[in-house]
Design a protein around this motif. Structure first.
Motif, PDB file in Angstrom:
ATOM      1  N   ALA A 162      57.410  50.877  24.523  1.00 44.73           N
ATOM      2  CA  ALA A 162      58.484  49.898  24.693  1.00 44.73           C
ATOM      3  C   ALA A 162      59.254  49.742  23.387  1.00 44.73           C
ATOM      4  CB  ALA A 162      57.904  48.554  25.126  1.00 44.73           C
ATOM      5  N   ARG A 163      58.534  49.855  22.301  1.00 41.34           N
ATOM      6  CA  ARG A 163      59.092  49.867  20.946  1.00 41.34           C
ATOM      7  C   ARG A 163      57.985  50.404  20.031  1.00 41.34           C
ATOM      8  NH1 ARG A 163      58.124  44.273  22.013  1.00 41.34           N
ATOM      9  NH2 ARG A 163      56.508  43.555  20.588  1.00 41.34           N
ATOM     10  N   ASP A 164      58.248  50.503  18.747  1.00 39.31           N
ATOM     11  CA  ASP A 164      57.280  51.112  17.828  1.00 39.31           C
ATOM     12  C   ASP A 164      55.916  50.435  17.824  1.00 39.31           C
ATOM     13  OD1 ASP A 164      59.052  53.045  17.073  1.00 39.31           O
ATOM     14  OD2 ASP A 164      59.569  52.126  15.151  1.00 39.31           O
ATOM     15  N   ASP A 165      55.873  49.146  18.142  1.00 42.03           N
ATOM     16  CA  ASP A 165      54.610  48.419  18.081  1.00 42.03           C
ATOM     17  C   ASP A 165      54.147  47.893  19.442  1.00 42.03           C
ATOM     18  OD1 ASP A 165      56.612  46.550  18.360  1.00 42.03           O
ATOM     19  OD2 ASP A 165      55.736  45.117  16.968  1.00 42.03           O
ATOM     20  N   ALA A 166      54.678  48.455  20.524  1.00 39.99           N
ATOM     21  CA  ALA A 166      54.313  47.997  21.867  1.00 39.99           C
ATOM     22  C   ALA A 166      54.252  49.182  22.830  1.00 39.99           C
ATOM     23  CB  ALA A 166      55.322  46.972  22.379  1.00 39.99           C
ATOM     24  N   LEU A 167      53.089  49.345  23.459  1.00 36.95           N
ATOM     25  CA  LEU A 167      52.883  50.433  24.410  1.00 36.95           C
ATOM     26  C   LEU A 167      52.599  49.834  25.786  1.00 36.95           C
ATOM     27  CD1 LEU A 167      52.527  53.534  24.801  1.00 36.95           C
ATOM     28  CD2 LEU A 167      50.098  53.187  24.368  1.00 36.95           C
ATOM     29  N   ASP A 168      53.363  50.256  26.802  1.00 39.48           N
ATOM     30  CA  ASP A 168      53.143  49.821  28.175  1.00 39.48           C
ATOM     31  C   ASP A 168      52.267  50.852  28.879  1.00 39.48           C
ATOM     32  OD1 ASP A 168      54.791  47.663  27.716  1.00 39.48           O
ATOM     33  OD2 ASP A 168      56.532  48.544  28.712  1.00 39.48           O
ATOM     34  N   ILE A 169      51.232  50.372  29.550  1.00 40.40           N
ATOM     35  CA  ILE A 169      50.331  51.241  30.304  1.00 40.40           C
ATOM     36  C   ILE A 169      50.322  50.759  31.747  1.00 40.40           C
ATOM     37  CG2 ILE A 169      47.960  52.074  30.560  1.00 40.40           C
ATOM     38  CD1 ILE A 169      47.603  51.609  27.536  1.00 40.40           C
ATOM     39  N   ALA A 170      50.666  51.651  32.665  1.00 41.11           N
ATOM     40  CA  ALA A 170      50.677  51.319  34.088  1.00 41.11           C
ATOM     41  C   ALA A 170      49.445  51.925  34.751  1.00 41.11           C
ATOM     42  CB  ALA A 170      51.949  51.853  34.747  1.00 41.11           C
ATOM     43  N   PHE A 171      48.863  51.170  35.690  1.00 37.73           N
ATOM     44  CA  PHE A 171      47.718  51.660  36.456  1.00 37.73           C
ATOM     45  C   PHE A 171      47.682  50.934  37.792  1.00 37.73           C
ATOM     46  CE2 PHE A 171      46.253  48.184  33.799  1.00 37.73           C
ATOM     47  CZ  PHE A 171      45.439  47.426  34.622  1.00 37.73           C
ATOM     48  N   ARG A 172      46.812  51.383  38.684  1.00 35.10           N
ATOM     49  CA  ARG A 172      46.670  50.746  39.998  1.00 35.10           C
ATOM     50  C   ARG A 172      45.283  50.123  40.124  1.00 35.10           C
ATOM     51  NH1 ARG A 172      50.816  51.372  43.226  1.00 35.10           N
ATOM     52  NH2 ARG A 172      52.096  53.224  43.101  1.00 35.10           N
ATOM     53  N   THR A 173      45.231  48.999  40.840  1.00 31.24           N
ATOM     54  CA  THR A 173      43.950  48.377  41.150  1.00 31.24           C
ATOM     55  C   THR A 173      43.302  49.154  42.292  1.00 31.24           C
ATOM     56  OG1 THR A 173      44.863  46.884  42.809  1.00 31.24           O
ATOM     57  CG2 THR A 173      44.837  46.098  40.511  1.00 31.24           C
ATOM     58  N   GLN A 174      42.069  48.801  42.615  1.00 32.88           N
ATOM     59  CA  GLN A 174      41.369  49.468  43.719  1.00 32.88           C
ATOM     60  C   GLN A 174      42.090  49.268  45.047  1.00 32.88           C
ATOM     61  OE1 GLN A 174      37.526  47.666  43.216  1.00 32.88           O
ATOM     62  NE2 GLN A 174      36.904  49.158  41.677  1.00 32.88           N
ATOM     63  N   SER A 175      42.820  48.154  45.176  1.00 33.62           N
ATOM     64  CA  SER A 175      43.568  47.898  46.417  1.00 33.62           C
ATOM     65  C   SER A 175      44.946  48.558  46.421  1.00 33.62           C
ATOM     66  CB  SER A 175      43.727  46.385  46.632  1.00 33.62           C
ATOM     67  OG  SER A 175      44.538  45.833  45.610  1.00 33.62           O
ATOM     68  N   GLY A 176      45.309  49.219  45.300  1.00 34.69           N
ATOM     69  CA  GLY A 176      46.582  49.926  45.221  1.00 34.69           C
ATOM     70  C   GLY A 176      47.704  49.150  44.563  1.00 34.69           C
ATOM     71  N   LEU A 177      47.432  47.932  44.109  1.00 39.23           N
ATOM     72  CA  LEU A 177      48.449  47.124  43.440  1.00 39.23           C
ATOM     73  C   LEU A 177      48.799  47.742  42.087  1.00 39.23           C
ATOM     74  CD1 LEU A 177      50.039  44.390  43.549  1.00 39.23           C
ATOM     75  CD2 LEU A 177      48.146  43.426  42.225  1.00 39.23           C
ATOM     76  N   ALA A 178      50.087  47.912  41.830  1.00 36.44           N
ATOM     77  CA  ALA A 178      50.537  48.465  40.549  1.00 36.44           C
ATOM     78  C   ALA A 178      50.525  47.366  39.485  1.00 36.44           C
ATOM     79  CB  ALA A 178      51.942  49.042  40.686  1.00 36.44           C
TER      80      ALA A 178
END
Length: 108
Positions: free
Chosen positions: A31-47
């Motif tokens: 997102a910027r030099d000091d911020a990393l966004d990590i996306a994943f899904r829950t077991q129910s498929g929620l992002a």
């Protein structure tokens, strides 16, 4: 050659905890030099999107709120490098890296 930013401690801890729980990240985005966004899904498929930072900033809350409003994420986390326990701030879960594993078990 440009300087490569180092991951916030929170990002390293989140990736380790996800791996221990058998969850693979969908995407990692600076997102910027000091911020990393990590996306994943829950077991129910929620992002879920988790912004990982060393220090909390109000701009991060605003960015995550926008991501939730615009979709496709159903949940957002703001993970910082402290040992603070998880707490909800409106629709965003704020969590210190030290309490990450327990918080992820609840989220997943």
């Amino acid at each position: 050659m440009g300087v490569v930013a180092s991951q916030p401690v929170a990002a390293e801890r989140l990736q380790e905890a996800l791996a221990e729980l058998g969850v693979k990240p969908l995407a990692l985005v600076w997102a910027r030099d000091d911020a990393l966004d990590i996306a994943f899904r829950t077991q129910s498929g929620l992002a879920v999107v988790a912004r990982c930072v060393d220090t909390l900033d109000t701009a991060d809350f605003a960015a995550l709120a926008s991501m939730l409003a615009e979709g496709p994420f159903g949940k957002a986390m703001l993970v910082n490098s402290s040992d603070a326990v998880a707490q909800a701030n409106a629709s965003i879960l704020v969590c210190g890296a030290g309490a990450l594993r327990e918080t992820l078990i609840e989220v997943l």
